[in-house]
Design an enzyme around this catalytic site. Sequence first.
Site, mmCIF file in Angstrom:
data_model
loop_
_atom_site.group_PDB
_atom_site.id
_atom_site.type_symbol
_atom_site.label_atom_id
_atom_site.label_comp_id
_atom_site.label_asym_id
_atom_site.label_seq_id
_atom_site.Cartn_x
_atom_site.Cartn_y
_atom_site.Cartn_z
ATOM 1 N N HIS A 134 19.570 46.778 59.236
ATOM 2 C CA HIS A 134 20.974 46.588 59.481
ATOM 3 C C HIS A 134 21.131 47.708 60.653
ATOM 4 O O HIS A 134 20.142 48.107 61.341
ATOM 5 C CB HIS A 134 21.733 46.960 58.321
ATOM 6 C CG HIS A 134 22.095 45.842 57.322
ATOM 7 N ND1 HIS A 134 22.594 44.783 57.779
ATOM 8 C CD2 HIS A 134 21.473 45.714 55.957
ATOM 9 C CE1 HIS A 134 22.613 43.954 56.719
ATOM 10 N NE2 HIS A 134 22.102 44.514 55.741
ATOM 11 N N ASP A 164 25.314 46.281 66.090
ATOM 12 C CA ASP A 164 25.798 44.899 65.892
ATOM 13 C C ASP A 164 26.572 44.306 66.955
ATOM 14 O O ASP A 164 26.476 43.425 67.352
ATOM 15 C CB ASP A 164 26.606 44.808 64.595
ATOM 16 C CG ASP A 164 25.912 44.661 63.131
ATOM 17 O OD1 ASP A 164 24.673 44.726 63.301
ATOM 18 O OD2 ASP A 164 26.398 45.004 62.481
#
Length: 389
Positions: A134, A164
Amino acid sequence: MQQLGQGTGPLRGVRVVEIAGIGPGPHGCQILADLGADVIRVERPGGGRLGGGPHDLTNRGRPSVALDLKRPEAVQTVLRLAESADVLVEGMRPGVAERLGLGPDDCRARNPRLVYARMTGWGQDGPLAGAAGHDITYIATAGALFGLGQDADRPHFPMNLLGDFGGGSTYLVIGILAALLEARTSGEGQVVDAAIVDGTAHLQTMFYGQLAGGTHHADRRMSGVLDGGLPFYDVYATSDRRHVAVGPLERQFYAELCERLRPFLGDREMPGQFDMTRFGEMRETLAATFATRTMAEWAETFEGTDSCVAPVLTLIEAAEHPHLAARGTLVEHEGLLQPAPAPRFSRTPPTLGAPPAAAAGAHTREALAAWGIDDVDALIDDGIAVEAN
């Protein structure tokens, strides 16, 4: 539902098939839709594990279609969508799209001009390509997390903005736009391998230059120009337990800061800007001075000046700030407060389209039909395509 082909903005007419994922993939497709591209979002029946629903703003501006990709007929439907698309975006682990029959070779056999964009954390190859991760693990590995946060003892992560969306979706969109431009010349599409670790590393170009020049230290925090090493580039607490951001790097801006602080210094004085022997004293003076008034009072003192001081605002406060309000940076659309499309264009301004789908498959019938799928009823009857209730 926003009608296909009716989006505004410079990407009007560009057709994108999005195989739904999480994080940077949806955000990248949101950007494309914001800028006018016609994006059709293909989701699994029932939606994904994270996100989705009427408040997931990264899914705005495009219809939601639910297809059971475990069924060969659903895979064939996606391939038919790809035949008339300019771009396909997927964010699965390396090899998964190929096993489904939706890999680059499968799609580009139907449409050689297709730009096939892949969004992952680690990239399509390398020792970690098949591993889970992540944002926090990608920016840690890329060397970005180490120096974040004005805390000598430990790093602090900036939500998932850096990996991200900074190193991920931003570079995904850059890659897609570059490949689309090249395809207009060559007549051939190509595969875009967008990896969060690559984009995050690329964002640090300036710091690698400073490392080479000796002005950035890779092994310790709060030691450089922009990481809290300078007392006049930092965040300070106010009397109401809020904060102001202070950043007058240039001499004339620092002089402006000192001038406007003068009435509040009492018997303290501000040292010379680059007198490193007095940096500790400068930091203490700034901390003590800013602690004497509220954030709102400091904002009134510095607003519109060249002091480079700003209040640290919440999301709601940012929307209400006079500058952002005047520009319409944050707007209410379909009952939801959200960022307006960015950047801005003089001749082809983008506008916000449809709100996020209430559920996966909310537009299955009409969206597939609009993309030229002529057997939608049969697909729904057979459970290959699913309409949300």
